[in-house]
Design a protein around this motif. Structure first.
Motif, PDB file in Angstrom:
ATOM      1  N   HIS A 252       0.819  -1.213   0.000  1.00 47.06           N
ATOM      2  CA  HIS A 252       0.000   0.000   0.000  1.00 47.06           C
ATOM      3  C   HIS A 252       0.848   1.256   0.000  1.00 47.06           C
ATOM      4  N   GLU A 253       2.093   1.181   0.490  1.00 46.43           N
ATOM      5  CA  GLU A 253       2.990   2.328   0.524  1.00 46.43           C
ATOM      6  C   GLU A 253       3.816   2.435  -0.752  1.00 46.43           C
ATOM      7  N   SER A 300      -4.823  -4.588   0.463  1.00 40.51           N
ATOM      8  CA  SER A 300      -4.803  -3.690  -0.704  1.00 40.51           C
ATOM      9  C   SER A 300      -4.539  -4.472  -1.981  1.00 40.51           C
ATOM     10  N   TRP A 301      -3.650  -5.454  -1.894  1.00 42.78           N
ATOM     11  CA  TRP A 301      -3.338  -6.264  -3.072  1.00 42.78           C
ATOM     12  C   TRP A 301      -4.537  -7.127  -3.454  1.00 42.78           C
ATOM     13  N   ARG A 437       5.579  13.805  -6.843  1.00 45.72           N
ATOM     14  CA  ARG A 437       5.012  13.097  -5.699  1.00 45.72           C
ATOM     15  C   ARG A 437       5.463  11.642  -5.638  1.00 45.72           C
ATOM     16  N   PHE A 438       5.465  10.967  -6.774  1.00 49.69           N
ATOM     17  CA  PHE A 438       5.702   9.524  -6.752  1.00 49.69           C
ATOM     18  C   PHE A 438       7.106   9.115  -7.205  1.00 49.69           C
ATOM     19  N   ASP A 439       7.856  10.057  -7.752  1.00 50.98           N
ATOM     20  CA  ASP A 439       9.250   9.797  -8.124  1.00 50.98           C
ATOM     21  C   ASP A 439      10.089  10.959  -7.601  1.00 50.98           C
ATOM     22  N   LYS A 440      10.039  11.119  -6.284  1.00 56.13           N
ATOM     23  CA  LYS A 440      10.532  12.327  -5.615  1.00 56.13           C
ATOM     24  C   LYS A 440      11.900  12.776  -6.097  1.00 56.13           C
ATOM     25  N   ASP A 441      12.850  11.875  -6.171  1.00 59.09           N
ATOM     26  CA  ASP A 441      14.211  12.226  -6.576  1.00 59.09           C
ATOM     27  C   ASP A 441      14.468  12.010  -8.065  1.00 59.09           C
TER      28      ASP A 441
END
Length: 498
Positions: A252-253, A300-301, A437-441
């Motif tokens: 879920h994270e 979640s899965w 947000r989802f690929d911060k770096d």
């Protein structure tokens, strides 16, 4: 499921008076927990048959990645069946229309008096199976059909008004309420049998698996490196075990983080039935004791597995989605744009939006795309470029190793605001903030868009004009704010015309 390998004991003798059973394998390319195979083997000596129908698959939009995965899966399946002395016959059929007569001829040749198969739910497959039933009934061959890929046969779960569910959440709640151990019970694997014989007493042997043609739709039939997606149920079980051991409890994270291997990567195996949903549920129950409560990563899965089932019910309950029609009827009138240059830029990963381009290059290079990015790229095409979702759906199907009508169509229509649970038309992802947000770096961007890899992490998401000039990366082909407003105006115009 009895074991992971054939029994070392002597071959089992057939029940008294047993006749030869034919099991037709389609999107269920496995030995274990296969309802049709298990039921056929329990009734007598069994022979397996497949009908690759490559021309039909190509007509349905599948490309070399999926078809090569299918071909390799058939090789692995043939070897696994051989361990049980179950030969695999291959019908030389290009299209579904040829299958009924070919099956009737094979039954007559072998002396088989029963045919077993697990149901499929797309409209062309259902029509094919109807014709098979009609043809084999003429030959007095008994047919045995099974619900296998789903816990519930379409039509079992209906709303209070007796309609198919068109929204996922109430469907999921009803699924959890009604599911029981009987529906989730694993099927026994077949026992090792004596080599089966035909009506003349001759031993039956399997056929060679045909190679892919050199071209598909006039294009070279190049496929992915097989090591990316090893075929077969053993490979699927290994992926399931690794997922449960290392990633499931953080699913879920991590499921939305494309730089992390946070998903199960089982979708290609589920699409061709190299693993069953029941086997996945059984593994979760062994770990968690429940499908609906307990560890949030595991539940979640499970929710994603139920989405797959929901989309199969949609194919049956709302047949228009099988025919390139929107689930939301009023969206038939949407005014999509003709923008071939924009479509090509999207396909090639040259939109000037790094997260979109990284995702599209991942698809082309690996035959797979991270689920979060499937939503981002689909929404970019349908909202930012206002290009018909059907063009994107077809491009995905050509490249996806896990391409499957229900899930692919459902996902695309959701993003385009034309489908079940459709995103409200005013929900338009900002691709730049999605990347931040989802690929911060910018790790994922750097891995797939190497021209941006040397930029500082923050600038990878929105390179400046100077950055683009120096790296050769394209400038954005559309302005986000202007494109968003254009999409809003188009959908509002549709609403006013209803």
């Amino acid at each position: 499921m009895s074991s992971d390998s054939p029994s070392a004991s002597s071959p089992a003798s057939a029940p008294a008076g047993a006749t030869l059973q034919l099991v037709w394998l389609r999107s269920d390319l496995r030995v274990h927990d296969n309802t049709a195979l298990s039921q056929a083997a329990a009734r007598g000596p069994v022979v397996a048959v497949v009908a690759p129908c490559l021309a039909q698959w190509v007509e349905h939009g599948h490309g070399a990645n999926k078809l090569d995965f299918l071909r390799r899966g058939l090789h692995v399946l043939q070897q696994a069946l051989a361990g049980y002395h179950i030969p695999l016959k291959v019908l030389d059929c290009d299209t579904f229309a040829e299958v009924p007569e070919a099956l009737a001829a094979l039954c007559d040749q072998l002396g088989a008096q029963a045919l077993h198969f697990n149901d499929e739910y797309a409209v062309n497959e259902r029509e094919r199976d109807r014709r098979v039933r009609e043809r084999l009934t003429e030959s007095d061959v008994r047919l045995h059909r099974y619900t296998d890929m789903l816990a519930f046969t379409p039509g079992e779960l209906l709303t209070g008004k007796g309609d198919y569910y068109g929204v996922f959440t109430p469907f999921s709640k009803r699924w959890h309420k009604e599911v029981d151990s009987r529906r989730l019970a694993l099927n026994e694997a077949p026992q090792v049998q004596a080599t089966p014989r035909d009506a003349q007493g001759r031993e039956i042997h399997g056929d060679a698996i045909p190679p892919l043609p050199e071209t598909l739709k006039g294009e070279p039939a190049t496929a992915l490196d097989a090591e990316l997606w090893p075929a077969g149920e053993e490979a699927a079980q290994e992926r399931l075990e690794r997922f449960l051991t290392f990633r499931a409890r953080r699913y879920h994270e991590q499921r939305d983080i494309p730089a992390t291997r946070g998903t199960s990567e089982l979708s290609p195996y589920l699409a061709l039935g190299m693993i069953s949903a029941r086997q996945c549920y059984a593994a979760v129950l062994a770990e968690n004791g429940s499908l609906a409560d307990g560890d949030v990563g595991l539940t979640s899965w499970v929710n994603e597995l139920i989405w797959r089932e929901f989309y199969q019910h949609i194919l049956v309950g709302f047949p228009r989605v099988n025919r390139h029609r929107p689930f939301q009827r009023h969206t038939e009138a949407l005014q999509w744009r003709d923008d071939d240059a924009g479509f090509v830029a999207w396909c090639e990963g040259r939109t000037g939006y790094p997260i979109v381009d990284a995702a599209m290059r991942q698809l082309v290079q690996t035959g797979w795309m991270h689920n979060r990015l499937r939503m981002v790229t689909a929404m970019f095409l349908t909202k930012h470029l206002l290009i018909d979702w059907r063009r994107g759906e077809a491009f995905f199907m050509t490249h996806l190793v896990d391409g499957e009508l229900g899930a692919n169509n459902g996902g695309w229509q959701w993003a385009a605001s034309t489908g079940t649970d459709a995103a409200p038309y005013f929900r338009i992802f900002n691709p730049t903030t999605q990347g931040q947000r989802f690929d911060k770096d910018g790790e994922f961007i750097a891995s797939m868009v190497p021209e941006l890899a040397e930029l500082p992490a923050k600038r990878r998401h929105q390179p400046s004009a100077d950055d683009c000039q120096q790296t050769g990366y394209p400038r954005p082909i559309v302005d986000h704010k202007a494109a968003r407003q254009r999409a809003l105006d188009t959908f509002k115009a549709l609403s006013k015309s209803e």
